[in-house]
Design a protein around this motif. Structure first.
Motif, mmCIF file in Angstrom:
data_model
loop_
_atom_site.group_PDB
_atom_site.id
_atom_site.type_symbol
_atom_site.label_atom_id
_atom_site.label_comp_id
_atom_site.label_asym_id
_atom_site.label_seq_id
_atom_site.Cartn_x
_atom_site.Cartn_y
_atom_site.Cartn_z
ATOM 1 N N ALA A 38 0.774 -1.200 0.116
ATOM 2 C CA ALA A 38 -0.058 -0.003 -0.002
ATOM 3 C C ALA A 38 0.940 1.291 -0.256
ATOM 4 N N TYR A 39 1.956 1.184 0.318
ATOM 5 C CA TYR A 39 3.016 2.187 0.260
ATOM 6 C C TYR A 39 3.092 2.743 -0.969
ATOM 7 N N GLY A 40 2.954 3.978 -1.541
ATOM 8 C CA GLY A 40 2.844 4.695 -2.531
ATOM 9 C C GLY A 40 1.268 4.940 -3.099
ATOM 10 N N ASP A 41 0.562 4.240 -2.551
ATOM 11 C CA ASP A 41 -0.891 4.740 -2.847
ATOM 12 C C ASP A 41 -1.413 5.878 -2.692
ATOM 13 N N GLY A 42 -2.352 6.574 -3.321
ATOM 14 C CA GLY A 42 -2.882 7.745 -2.891
ATOM 15 C C GLY A 42 -4.192 7.799 -3.004
ATOM 16 N N ASP A 43 -4.657 9.126 -3.008
ATOM 17 C CA ASP A 43 -6.268 9.417 -2.992
ATOM 18 C C ASP A 43 -6.424 10.683 -3.899
ATOM 19 N N TRP A 86 0.874 0.455 -26.966
ATOM 20 C CA TRP A 86 -0.134 0.644 -26.265
ATOM 21 C C TRP A 86 -0.775 -0.090 -25.070
ATOM 22 N N ALA A 87 -0.588 -1.486 -25.563
ATOM 23 C CA ALA A 87 -0.860 -2.641 -24.629
ATOM 24 C C ALA A 87 -0.025 -2.434 -23.090
ATOM 25 N N ALA A 88 1.223 -2.466 -23.496
ATOM 26 C CA ALA A 88 2.152 -1.936 -22.307
ATOM 27 C C ALA A 88 1.944 -0.813 -21.394
ATOM 28 N N VAL A 89 1.843 0.339 -22.468
ATOM 29 C CA VAL A 89 1.565 1.511 -21.715
ATOM 30 C C VAL A 89 0.301 1.773 -20.763
ATOM 31 N N GLY A 90 -0.658 1.168 -21.544
ATOM 32 C CA GLY A 90 -2.211 1.227 -21.233
ATOM 33 C C GLY A 90 -2.420 0.535 -20.035
ATOM 34 N N ASP A 91 -1.815 -0.810 -19.944
ATOM 35 C CA ASP A 91 -1.964 -1.557 -18.518
ATOM 36 C C ASP A 91 -1.263 -0.801 -17.708
ATOM 37 N N SER A 92 -0.196 -0.263 -17.811
ATOM 38 C CA SER A 92 0.765 0.057 -16.722
ATOM 39 C C SER A 92 0.005 1.335 -16.256
ATOM 40 N N LEU A 93 -0.498 2.317 -17.074
ATOM 41 C CA LEU A 93 -1.192 3.488 -16.850
ATOM 42 C C LEU A 93 -2.320 3.157 -15.919
ATOM 43 N N ALA A 94 -3.190 2.052 -16.153
ATOM 44 C CA ALA A 94 -4.428 1.555 -15.551
ATOM 45 C C ALA A 94 -3.948 1.219 -13.853
ATOM 46 N N ARG A 95 -2.891 0.626 -13.722
ATOM 47 C CA ARG A 95 -2.333 0.227 -12.611
ATOM 48 C C ARG A 95 -1.850 1.519 -11.751
ATOM 49 N N ALA A 123 -3.601 3.233 -8.356
ATOM 50 C CA ALA A 123 -2.920 3.484 -7.183
ATOM 51 C C ALA A 123 -3.022 4.829 -6.662
ATOM 52 N N ALA A 124 -3.580 5.686 -7.571
ATOM 53 C CA ALA A 124 -3.899 6.985 -7.217
ATOM 54 C C ALA A 124 -5.342 7.148 -6.559
ATOM 55 N N GLY A 125 -5.926 5.889 -6.735
ATOM 56 C CA GLY A 125 -7.249 5.986 -5.857
ATOM 57 C C GLY A 125 -8.595 6.007 -7.245
ATOM 58 N N ALA A 126 -8.135 6.012 -8.401
ATOM 59 C CA ALA A 126 -9.473 5.936 -9.344
ATOM 60 C C ALA A 126 -9.851 4.581 -9.574
ATOM 61 N N ALA A 157 1.919 9.546 -7.915
ATOM 62 C CA ALA A 157 0.867 10.762 -7.863
ATOM 63 C C ALA A 157 1.198 11.491 -9.342
ATOM 64 N N ALA A 158 2.555 11.851 -9.599
ATOM 65 C CA ALA A 158 2.621 12.561 -10.859
ATOM 66 C C ALA A 158 2.581 11.833 -12.148
#
Length: 554
Positions: free
Chosen positions: A113-118, A145-154, A158-161, A482-483
């Motif tokens: 959970a360390y690194g997660d935000g809201d 886009w498969a690699a970037v998109g999946d990583s962006l989702a993660r 982590a940012a709470g979405a 977060a960034a």
């Protein structure tokens, strides 16, 4: 003290320094206006901020004088060892050693959970990516886009979405007709149609469809045969695409069929809503959307004079469908050839009364070039004219392939050297980071065998220069995540992981967790094990956000 905690302390100090100033009356600076940076030279402290320089003109004072007032307030916090004014008004901040060191235990206790935000808590996001046409294997643009998109989702999660990964299944249009004709030609032993698809995969799919249908296929007339290859061929090709993506670590929550946006009535509802809002007009027998009022270079036809809908009609229906499903933000990831698509889509969003760039966000990715033995990889033997997901995975594996595709900004053209990614050396970035994680695990195993445990934690003992640098980087992880979420740039996590790996390797070379020979186990050894395990936790979290494994042995 984590970086968010320091932001809170600095915000308090800033507002206290502004209060007595004549120009500061009524001004309250929010935490979101406070920016922390890591000094390149660690002699300048753990953190730096230019907040005084940004505020001085606004409140009518000298930047250095304002910085000095902020420093006076900030050092009242017991967790701040020192703060000083530098240059034209920078504030350099050094944290108390024990305070800085306490982060190690905080991270171990928090775990993944360390690194997660809201920052995105409560925001429902639809993330549409890949969406390759079911007419052939996924090419390198789609793979990126498969690699970037999946990583962006993660990262967004982590940012709470609340994130839904969506694949837009394009089963409506002329390309499906060409695909069906190509399959039929392969089945009949004919040449590939002039506008058709080539490559060994066409023969493979045609053979699979024919085998599944059975002997009765040959008895059908040509039109009926083509219809079989249309339905069964698309089904077979798309099934293969889904399996390849799954094997690449990419799965979707929703597969949205283009046909359904027309069949469900979403297109008609969208046009009617826009008509009621005065955004649809008729001219030359066609129906048009007033996109020029919102920055587009020309108005767009949504229904042709013959009554058939255009691609734009599908776009407005699909967008409305997403918004009706309750998504606050719709993110679409498109290839480099779609730059001209952005203005009309943003105009469409504005016509609905939504906010372009917020309710709809479009990310454009650039090309990927594979290089092997110093030469470009030109094409796939199976696909014929394109380089595919299989080519990348066959050459370097899933982990190296995903990492290489994510670690650079999607806005830049990417050259991937397959020879480097196949090496087990520090020149290979994914190996460098994975090896750092494996090393943290090895230290943990060796510590257990040597009797070193985490029964004691004395953070003030973590005073070596390499420990300060390592703790500083660990402290920065929540800010990086977060960034990455805010800017939609998961490559920031990869670059952070490489920096953290380098700092860990240097710490490993300078600071021992396990005593030498018959030396006594001390509280320093036990405390350093906390720092080792904290680094392991963050490296594993960073790799997981990139969809890359965190091996415990290498």
């Amino acid at each position: 003290m984590t970086s968010p905690a320091l932001v809170t302390a600095l915000t308090t100090a800033v507002n206290a320094a502004l209060a007595p100033l004549e120009g500061g009356a009524g001004i309250t600076v929010p935490e979101t206006d406070i920016v922390l940076e890591r000094p390149r030279n660690r002699d300048h402290g753990d953190w730096a901020s230019n907040v005084a320089m940004r505020l001085a003109k606004r409140v009518g004072t000298n930047p250095r004088e304002l910085a000095a007032s902020i420093v006076e307030q900030l050092v009242l916090d017991a967790q701040v060892a020192s703060a000083e004014v530098a240059g034209p008004g920078f504030i350099n901040i050094t944290l108390d050693t024990a305070t800085a060191g306490s982060l190690a235990k905080l991270i171990v206790d928090a775990g993944p959970a360390y690194g997660d935000g809201d920052s995105l808590a409560g925001v429902k996001i639809n993330l549409e990516f890949v969406s390759a046409n079911p007419t052939g294997p996924i090419h390198m643009g789609g793979v990126r886009w498969a690699a970037v998109g999946d990583s962006l989702a993660r990262v967004l999660i982590a940012a709470g979405a609340d994130v839904t990964r969506e694949y837009y299944f394009n089963d409506h249009g002329a390309q499906i007709d060409r695909f069906a004709r190509s399959l039929l030609a392969a089945y009949l032993g004919e040449d590939t149609p002039e506008d058709g698809y080539g490559g060994a995969y066409i023969s493979d799919i045609a053979g699979q469809v024919a085998a599944a249908y059975g002997d009765g296929l040959a008895e059908l007339d040509r039109d009926a045969q083509q219809e079989v290859f249309r339905s069964k061929g698309v089904e077979q090709m798309f099934g293969e695409i889904k399996q390849k993506l799954h094997d690449f670590g990419v799965d979707f929550d929703v597969f949205f069929h283009e046909d359904s946006v027309h069949e469900s009535g979403a297109v008609g509802r969208a046009i009617e809503r826009l008509r009621q809002q005065g955004q649809i007009f008729e001219q030359d027998g066609a129906q048009w959307l007033r996109t020029t009022e919102y920055g587009d270079d020309k108005d767009r036809v949504v229904v042709r004079s013959n009554g058939s809908p255009t691609y734009m009609a599908g776009d407005i229906g699909y967008y409305l469908d997403k918004r009706e499903r309750g998504f606050d933000q719709c993110i679409i990831m498109l290839g480099a050839d779609h730059h001209g698509y952005v203005a009309r889509m943003m105009a469409m969003v504005a016509a609905f009364g939504d906010q372009p760039g917020v309710n709809l966000q479009i990310l454009i990715g650039q090309m990927v070039n594979l290089v092997k033995d110093g030469e470009p990889v030109r094409m796939s033997k199976r696909a014929g004219t394109i380089v595919t997901l299989d080519d990348l995975v066959d050459a370097v594996g899933v982990d190296a392939g995903r990492y290489a595709l994510v670690r650079s900004s999607a806005n830049s053209t990417l050259d991937i050297d397959l020879d480097v990614l196949a090496q087990r050396t520090n020149d290979n970035p994914v190996y460098y980071v994975q090896y750092a994680h494996a090393r943290t695990c090895a230290v943990g195993r060796n510590a257990a065998e040597s009797g070193v445990d985490r029964s004691v934690f004395e953070p003030s003992l973590l005073d070596h220069e390499s420990e300060s640098a390592l703790l500083g980087a660990l402290q920065d992880f929540p800010r990086v995540v977060a960034a990455a979420a805010e800017l939609r740039e998961p490559h920031r996590v990869a670059r952070y992981a490489e920096e953290l790996a380098g700092l860990y390797h240097r710490w490993y070379d300078n600071c021992r967790v396990i005593p030498r020979g018959d030396d006594e186990i001390t509280d320093l050894h036990r405390t350093r094990l906390w720092l080792n395990d904290a680094t392991s936790t963050v490296l594993r979290s960073a790799l997981t956000m990139l969809g890359v494994s965190a091996p415990e042995r290498m």
